[in-house]
Each structure stands twice: as C-alpha cells, then as structure tokens.
Write an enzyme that holds these catalytic residues in place. Structure first.
Site, PDB file in Angstrom:
ATOM      1  CB  CYS A   1      -3.188   0.336  -2.458  1.00  0.00           C
ATOM      2  SG  CYS A   1      -3.225   1.969  -2.952  1.00  0.00           S
TER       3      CYS A   1
ATOM      4  CG  ASP B   1      -1.784   1.188   1.380  1.00  0.00           C
ATOM      5  OD1 ASP B   1      -2.340   1.499   0.349  1.00  0.00           O
ATOM      6  OD2 ASP B   1      -1.895   1.924   2.475  1.00  0.00           O
ATOM      7  CB  SER B   2       0.232   4.958  -0.523  1.00  0.00           C
ATOM      8  OG  SER B   2      -0.911   5.019   0.126  1.00  0.00           O
TER       9      SER B   2
ATOM     10  CG  HIS C   1      -5.255   5.054   4.228  1.00  0.00           C
ATOM     11  ND1 HIS C   1      -4.599   4.245   3.358  1.00  0.00           N
ATOM     12  CD2 HIS C   1      -4.198   5.499   4.955  1.00  0.00           C
ATOM     13  CE1 HIS C   1      -3.348   4.800   3.324  1.00  0.00           C
ATOM     14  NE2 HIS C   1      -3.201   5.271   4.381  1.00  0.00           N
TER      15      HIS C   1
ATOM     16  CD  GLU D   1      -0.372   7.053   6.236  1.00  0.00           C
ATOM     17  OE1 GLU D   1       0.591   7.197   6.757  1.00  0.00           O
ATOM     18  OE2 GLU D   1      -0.953   6.061   5.432  1.00  0.00           O
TER      19      GLU D   1
ATOM     20  CB  CYS E   1      -9.485   4.387   0.384  1.00  0.00           C
ATOM     21  SG  CYS E   1      -7.984   5.022   0.868  1.00  0.00           S
TER      22      CYS E   1
HETATM   23  N1  DGL Z   1      -4.768   3.087   0.978  1.00  0.00           N
HETATM   24  C1  DGL Z   1      -4.844   3.710  -0.491  1.00  0.00           C
HETATM   25  C2  DGL Z   1      -6.142   3.227  -1.217  1.00  0.00           C
HETATM   26  O1  DGL Z   1      -6.616   2.185  -1.074  1.00  0.00           O
HETATM   27  C3  DGL Z   1      -4.028   4.887  -0.783  1.00  0.00           C
HETATM   28  C4  DGL Z   1      -4.511   6.114  -0.612  1.00  0.00           C
HETATM   29  C5  DGL Z   1      -3.738   7.010  -0.772  1.00  0.00           C
HETATM   30  O2  DGL Z   1      -2.587   6.674  -0.816  1.00  0.00           O
HETATM   31  O3  DGL Z   1      -4.021   8.129  -1.224  1.00  0.00           O
HETATM   32  O4  DGL Z   1      -6.572   3.822  -1.997  1.00  0.00           O
END
Ligand code: DGL
Length: 271
Positions: A79, A16-17, A192, A158, A190
């Site tokens: 992600c 993931d990011s 997150h 974050e 997402c």
């Molecule tokens: N967690 C990621 C997603 O599912 C990335 C969110 C991001 O880095 O902008 O899109």
C-alpha cells in the site's frame, strides 16, 4: 541451521487497505513461487488515502501486530499510503523486516526515464506526504516530478467499476494537464491502480511507461531473502487471506483480478 530453516519456511505477510495489494501479491507469487503468503485487506477501513496520518499509522500497526502473531518472517506493505506514512514507525517498532513500496518504485522509475520527467499519481494522503518527491530528490534530484492525487480511483476499483465509461471519464479529468508535459514514465503510486491499466491505456500515449509497485517491490523482497538466507526451503506452499469486512465481495472482485478463487478468506476483528 534448523532455526534459520524454520524462520525461512514461515510465510510472508502482505497488507493493504483492501484489494489493491493483490496487484503486489500477483508479482510476489510470480517472482517467489516457493514462498507462502498471508494477505491482509483492511476492508472495514478502506480507503486509507483520505485518513489522517495518525489513523493510517494506527491501522498499519494493528495489522502488523496481527501478522506477526501469525509468525510471518517479513512484512510487505503493499500500500503506497501506508508505506508513505507508516513505514518508518513500523520499522522502528517491529522485530521483523518491513519493506515498503516507495523506494523500489522510485529506483525503477529513475532507471526507466529518458526525458527526466516523471508523473506520480496516488491517493491524497500519499501525494500530500511528499514521500515520492522526497525519495526522487534523494536518489536523482535532476528529475522533474509532476504529481496528481486521484481520490476517486480507489472507490471506483473497490466497487468493481474499473472498466466502465465512468472510470475513463474520471481518468481523463485527472490526467489531462499532466499529459501535456513530456513525461515518459508514470508511477501508479497506489497499489489499486494497476487494476485500472486497461482504462488508463485508452488515454495515455503508448510511449509512456506505467510503473506499478508489484514488480519493483518483489525484486527488493527477493534480494532481501537471498541476502539473509531466508528463501523458503519447504516443498509445500500455501496462502491465506484475511479481511476486516465483506469477505464475499473481496473474494468476488479479487478472484476476477487474480483469475482464481481466493480461499480461504477469513473475516477478523483486530481492533
Ligand atoms: N492501495 C493503497 C495505496 O496504495 C490504498 C488506497 C486507499 O486505501 O486509499 O495507497
């Protein structure tokens, strides 16, 4: 047979990011307790959701190469942004299986909705890619989709602010208009966003089911391993975490979320 066993005993790569993919890792660990995992959080480049298609593909390609150099047997793109934009590129250019989150989440949502109205929230890049709309259309075109990009959610998470008044206010603004429809299913598009569930539940009616990426994609991974006889046969399992920046912060916020220390967390430069 020995060859199959040795591949089967390799770890699964998850990326993931940043922290978001830990929500997927949590489900993978639960559904696949005998597997080992290498987790990669690209914390030097988070967020991906505001980046161009070319950049997200480049970051995802570099991470995939790194994980393949560590001999993973399969990669889960934990992600939604990278799954929406880079999945096809990665699948076409890798020798190992790559599984993204969008299709498993859409299948789960289709079997869940009764009102046939589904909300999808995600990063700007995910929503602009139309990945969810196209996947819903190809699986169940009768479903109405209401989408909303929520670009402030990832930085809030974050920063460790998921359960603050600020987070609630931002969520209210983003979801206000969508909640006037008769949706009964909301895709947290997402990885997150599950960290925000306690905050989201304050404003979303109880009858609306929240669909996260973790469980549906873990089910897909489990089926894949079974079908290809790739479940680990080893008695020992392990986990390692790699990040491109701020290992300490990743460890602190990540451990709060997973409820245990994440060790070891190694900082790497893969550019
Ligand atoms: N967690 C990621 C997603 O599912 C990335 C969110 C991001 O880095 O902008 O899109």
């Amino acid at each position: 047979m020995t060859q199959i066993n040795s591949i089967a005993n390799r770890p699964i790569g998850v990326f993931d990011s940043g922290l978001g993919g830990l929500t997927v890792l949590k489900s993978l660990e639960k559904q696949l307790p005998n597997e080992s995992f290498l987790y990669f959080g690209d914390t030097a480049h988070v967020p991906y959701g505001t980046k161009s298609k070319e950049t997200v593909i480049r970051y995802s390609r570099d991470i995939t190469r790194f994980l393949i150099s560590k001999e993973v047997k399969l990669i889960v793109i934990a992600c939604n942004t990278a799954s929406s934009i880079a999945l096809k590129y990665l699948q076409d250019n890798s020798k190992i299986p790559i599984i993204g989150v969008v299709e498993p989440v859409v299948r789960e949502s289709v079997s869940n909705t009764k009102s046939a109205v589904v909300g999808v929230i995600g990063t700007r890049a995910t929503i602009n890619s139309n990945s969810y709309r196209l996947m819903f259309n190809s699986i169940e075109p009768e479903i109405s989709i209401i989408e909303k990009a929520c670009p402030l959610f990832v930085p809030i998470i974050e920063e460790g602010w998921a359960e603050t008044e600020t987070a609630t206010q931002v969520a209210e603004i983003y979801l206000k208009s969508m909640l006037k429809s008769n949706l009964d299913t909301l895709v947290l598009g997402c990885t997150h966003y599950p960290i925000l569930i306690p905050t989201l539940k304050k404003i979303i009616p109880a009858h609306v089911n929240l669909i996260s990426s973790g469980d549906p994609v873990s089910k897909t991974v489990s089926e894949y391993l079974k079908e290809h006889n790739l479940h680990s046969k080893s008695d020992t399992r392990y986990e390692e975490f790699f990040v491109t920046d701020y290992p300490q912060q990743f460890n602190e916020i990540g451990s709060r979320f997973l409820g245990r220390k994440l060790s070891p967390v190694t900082q790497v430069d893969i550019s």
